[in-house]
Scaffold this motif. Structure first.
Motif, short mmCIF file in Angstrom:
data_model
loop_
_atom_site.label_atom_id
_atom_site.label_comp_id
_atom_site.label_asym_id
_atom_site.label_seq_id
_atom_site.Cartn_x
_atom_site.Cartn_y
_atom_site.Cartn_z
N ILE A 84 0.01 9.72 4.97
CA ILE A 84 -0.37 8.47 5.36
C ILE A 84 -0.01 8.06 6.63
O ILE A 84 1.03 8.53 7.90
N ALA A 127 0.24 4.76 -2.74
CA ALA A 127 -0.31 5.62 -1.97
C ALA A 127 0.45 6.63 -3.03
O ALA A 127 0.40 7.47 -3.09
N GLU A 139 0.82 -1.53 0.27
CA GLU A 139 -0.12 -0.38 0.15
C GLU A 139 0.62 1.20 0.05
O GLU A 139 0.44 2.42 -0.29
N VAL A 162 -0.11 10.92 -3.02
CA VAL A 162 -0.33 10.99 -2.02
C VAL A 162 1.21 11.29 -0.47
O VAL A 162 2.11 10.47 -1.11
#
Length: 72
Positions: A20, A10, A6, A15
């Protein structure tokens, strides 16, 4: 995020690591090293042991940074 893939997803979606949060129990040392290295906003520990907290602290010190940890 919870799983090992993940953070990459991201980051590819642009991102910021500062946005995060990582959750979930039982992170491996490699997963924690990756998260610390990315300088994510925080690791939210559902710790199975204080060993996990100690590993985060050690990895953060080696990386020359402080990693925010929220313990549930």
């Amino acid at each position: 995020m919870c799983s090992a893939g993940e953070p990459d997803s991201a980051l590819r979606a642009r991102v910021s690591p500062a946005d995060i949060l990582c959750t979930g129990p039982g992170k491996s040392t490699d997963e924690l090293r990756t998260l610390v290295g990315l300088a994510i906003r925080a690791i939210i520990c559902e710790c199975e042991s204080f060993d996990e907290l100690a590993r985060i602290d050690e990895l953060s010190a080696l990386a020359g940074r402080r990693t925010p940890v929220l313990r549930r």
